[in-house]
Design an enzyme around this catalytic site. Structure first.
Site, PDB file in Angstrom:
ATOM      1  CG  ASP A   1      -4.727   5.095   6.753  1.00  0.00           C
ATOM      2  OD1 ASP A   1      -3.546   4.966   7.149  1.00  0.00           O
ATOM      3  OD2 ASP A   1      -5.165   4.513   5.735  1.00  0.00           O
TER       4      ASP A   1
ATOM      5  CG  HIS B   1      -1.500   3.639   4.566  1.00  0.00           C
ATOM      6  ND1 HIS B   1      -2.707   3.099   4.948  1.00  0.00           N
ATOM      7  CD2 HIS B   1      -0.766   2.624   4.065  1.00  0.00           C
ATOM      8  CE1 HIS B   1      -2.707   1.803   4.675  1.00  0.00           C
ATOM      9  NE2 HIS B   1      -1.545   1.481   4.142  1.00  0.00           N
TER      10      HIS B   1
ATOM     11  CB  SER C   1      -0.911   0.022   1.231  1.00  0.00           C
ATOM     12  OG  SER C   1      -0.133  -0.021   2.408  1.00  0.00           O
TER      13      SER C   1
END
Ligand SMILES: *[C@@H]1O[C@H](CO)[C@@H](O)[C@H](O)[C@H]1NC(C)=O
Ligand SMILES: *[C@@H]1O[C@H](CO)[C@@H](O)[C@H](O)[C@H]1NC(C)=O
Length: 363
Positions: free
Chosen positions: A337, A340, A44
């Site tokens: 978040d 991340h 990610s």
């Protein structure tokens, strides 16, 4: 805000503006560079939306993700805006956003300038991808092989070989292997490996990926190490004795990342020795993030241990969604978040990596 505070804000804005302008200038002068494509593999930290096309809950193609992208589109990037790879590609004069390979609408021009094979939630350990139901790194390599065949049909073998030889490759993964798989709630791999054994196993998998890429013609490879995983807000929440009051980094876990990075550097140097025609570079992400955690004010951050989305202590992916409140100014947050970084943090990481692009442009 105090006068000196507003002065500082203006100064930071000026600096950011100035650096953006410099990037723009550089971009124009890079037109003649041989590097005209950018390929990305990993998790990610670099996924630009491949998970939108597979059956997984490891997704971010809904608001508030992407709120600071042009047109505020939630592309599947796990942040509020661009990723480091987007900034790097833009700086290299290639393109502003690297598209996901699984997007069925890609044109030949999109393909020619490079794509992203990354999948949020994956790791070098195939079991990590299985736990998160996402695309294993090994499958990402297969997709690249498929890409190469596709391009050979489209533009011919020779041009494809040249394209790949001169392209910029970046690999960023490993965090999920340690954070989710080994030290996560189920601690699966820790039942069969001690930590040094697991680090070796991950490095073997990483080596196989690099060798696979070299075999397919890659010559410029940047390999990103692990961040201080003990400073990730969700990791703090799961490991702190009082997750609301004590939000310092979990040093024990960051130390695992630090040791892995040292071993990775050795491994990359060994692979480099065997592949003199290629340039394989270790990319340090640990120290840039560590500096932001230690000296937030230097980067204009007011919060470095909570995500901007929701309560900040646990929400990411589907838990950070259109119903989540968000902080009023995400450029004051290191984390978007609970896992991340924000685009603001990614931008500072990018600034430190510009010399790498300059170097790759000249080989
Ligand atoms: C690009 O390269 C060509 C030939 O090598 C040269 O004539 C031209 O000035 C270069 N352009 C830029 C913008 O550097
Ligand atoms: C970890 O496991 C390996 C075998 O997989 C063993 O050789 C090594 O001694 C172990 N290390 C520790 C610190 O227990």
């Amino acid at each position: 805000m105090s006068p000196s505070g507003s002065f500082r804000t203006v100064w930071v804005l000026f600096l950011v503006h100035f650096t953006l302008q410099t990037a723009e200038t550089r971009r124009l002068s890079a037109i003649n560079s041989t590097t005209s494509a950018f390929f990305v593999f990993g998790d990610s930290t670099v996924d630009s939306g491949n998970n939108n096309y597979i059956q997984t809950i490891s997704r971010s193609n809904f608001p508030p993700y992407g709120k600071d992208l042009p047109d505020h589109i939630a592309t599947g990037r796990f942040t509020n805006g661009k990723l480091v790879t987007d900034f790097l590609s833009s700086y290299a004069g290639i393109k502003d956003l690297i598209p996901p390979y699984l997007d069925p609408t890609l044109t030949l021009d999109d393909l020619k300038t490079g794509v992203c094979f990354a999948s949020a939630g994956t790791g070098f350990d195939p079991l990590t991808a299985q736990i998160n139901v996402v695309i294993p790194i090994q499958k990402q390599l297969k997709y690249f092989k498929e890409y190469k065949s596709r391009m050979e049909v489209e533009i011919g073998k020779e041009k494809t070989a040249r394209l790949i030889n001169s392209a910029f490759f970046l690999i960023s993964a490993g965090t999920n292997d340690f954070m989710v798989n080994y030290y996560g709630p189920t601690q699966i791999r820790s039942k069969t490996y001690n930590i040094s054994g697991y680090q070796d196993f991950i490095l073997q998998q990483a080596q196989q990926l690099i060798q696979g890429l070299l075999g397919l013609g890659a010559r410029k490879i940047a390999f990103v190490g692990l961040p201080p995983i003990g400073c990730v807000p969700a990791v703090i929440t799961l490991n702190s004795d009082n997750a609301l009051a004590h939000r310092g980094c979990i040093q024990r876990l960051s130390a695992v990342a630090r040791r892995y990075n040292a071993l990775l550097k050795f491994k990359l140097a060994a692979i480099q020795k065997q592949a003199p025609a290629a340039t394989i570079v270790y990319v340090d992400i640990f120290n840039p993030i560590d500096r932001m955690v230690r000296n937030p004010q230097q980067f204009g951050f007011e919060n470095v241990n909570l995500g901007c989305c929701g309560s900040g202590i646990i929400e990411f992916s589907v838990l950070c969604n259109p119903l989540s409140p968000v902080c009023s100014d995400n450029s004051k947050y290191l984390f978007w978040d609970s896992v991340h970084p924000t685009q603001a943090a990614y931008y500072y990481v990018f600034l430190g990596l510009r010399p790498l692009v300059d170097r790759f442009m000249h080989i």
